[in-house]
Design a protein around this motif. Sequence first.
Motif: not given
Length: 287
Positions: A184, A274, A277, A284
């Motif tokens: 990430l 997570f 995303a 994001l």
Amino acid sequence: MNSNSIAEAAKPYTDYDMIRNHTELPDFPNFRTQLLYTFLHKSSTFIEQSELFALVVSLAQLGLDTHDLVSVTNERKEKAEARSRQLKVLAGDYFSSRFYHLLAQAGQVEMTRQMATAICEVNRLKMNLYTRMRQWKMTADDYMQYSVSIKTQLYLSFSRALEGMKPNSWDDMLNGYTRCEVLLDELRRIERDRDFRSGWAFWHLLQIGTKEERRQLQNEDTDPGKLRALLHKYNVKATLFQMLESQFKTLSDKIRQFDSEKLVAELYQIGEPFLRAISAPRALEEV
């Protein structure tokens, strides 16, 4: 207190106007700290110390991460830049001192020793990483492994304390969440030209690019537009998203193996950023 409250508990030690107004601080190590609190709180032996241990490890991690933001050189002599650099050094030292102080107050001598040993290991790994980078002996896989190892060392101090739970569950969960966290971070990094060269994408492109492209990458004066063109040409963002999706699937499979529905729910809640995303790449920056 729940796992989300650890960041609030750390604020009395981190929220100082002098620091916030004159320099930047790293993000709070939320994923790993929430994970540690969750596991300690499930341990009958360490439930009473779960808040303390999660707090001190987050402060120690903040100290290390803050020192990482200090520029290698002191070429820029502007007053504001010099002050920012000095405050990063002092803030990192201060956060580290708070971790020692809190453990000493609680009489946690053995945990202090384990944490100090872990900090030494973090510094050793960082030196190896920087040396390999300077010598151009780094691969994208090497970079990922070093990044995960560096981020997990302080939290691995609790492996022995949590060994009574499902075998290897703490180490597996810590590694899985941290890999997702690194991926990430790398997705965010490729949007910022200033630190692109210190990330996974740089070493990935250096492996798969042509000879001329590798030469461009090694040239620090290369136009940012050309670097961005390489990211687009080799679909680096898509590759990182695929890696994150695959890693989160592996992590999810392991989470579902726990018997406690409450623990499973808490672990999925920690990993929700997570999934968000992966599901909405355009969002994001909000994760």
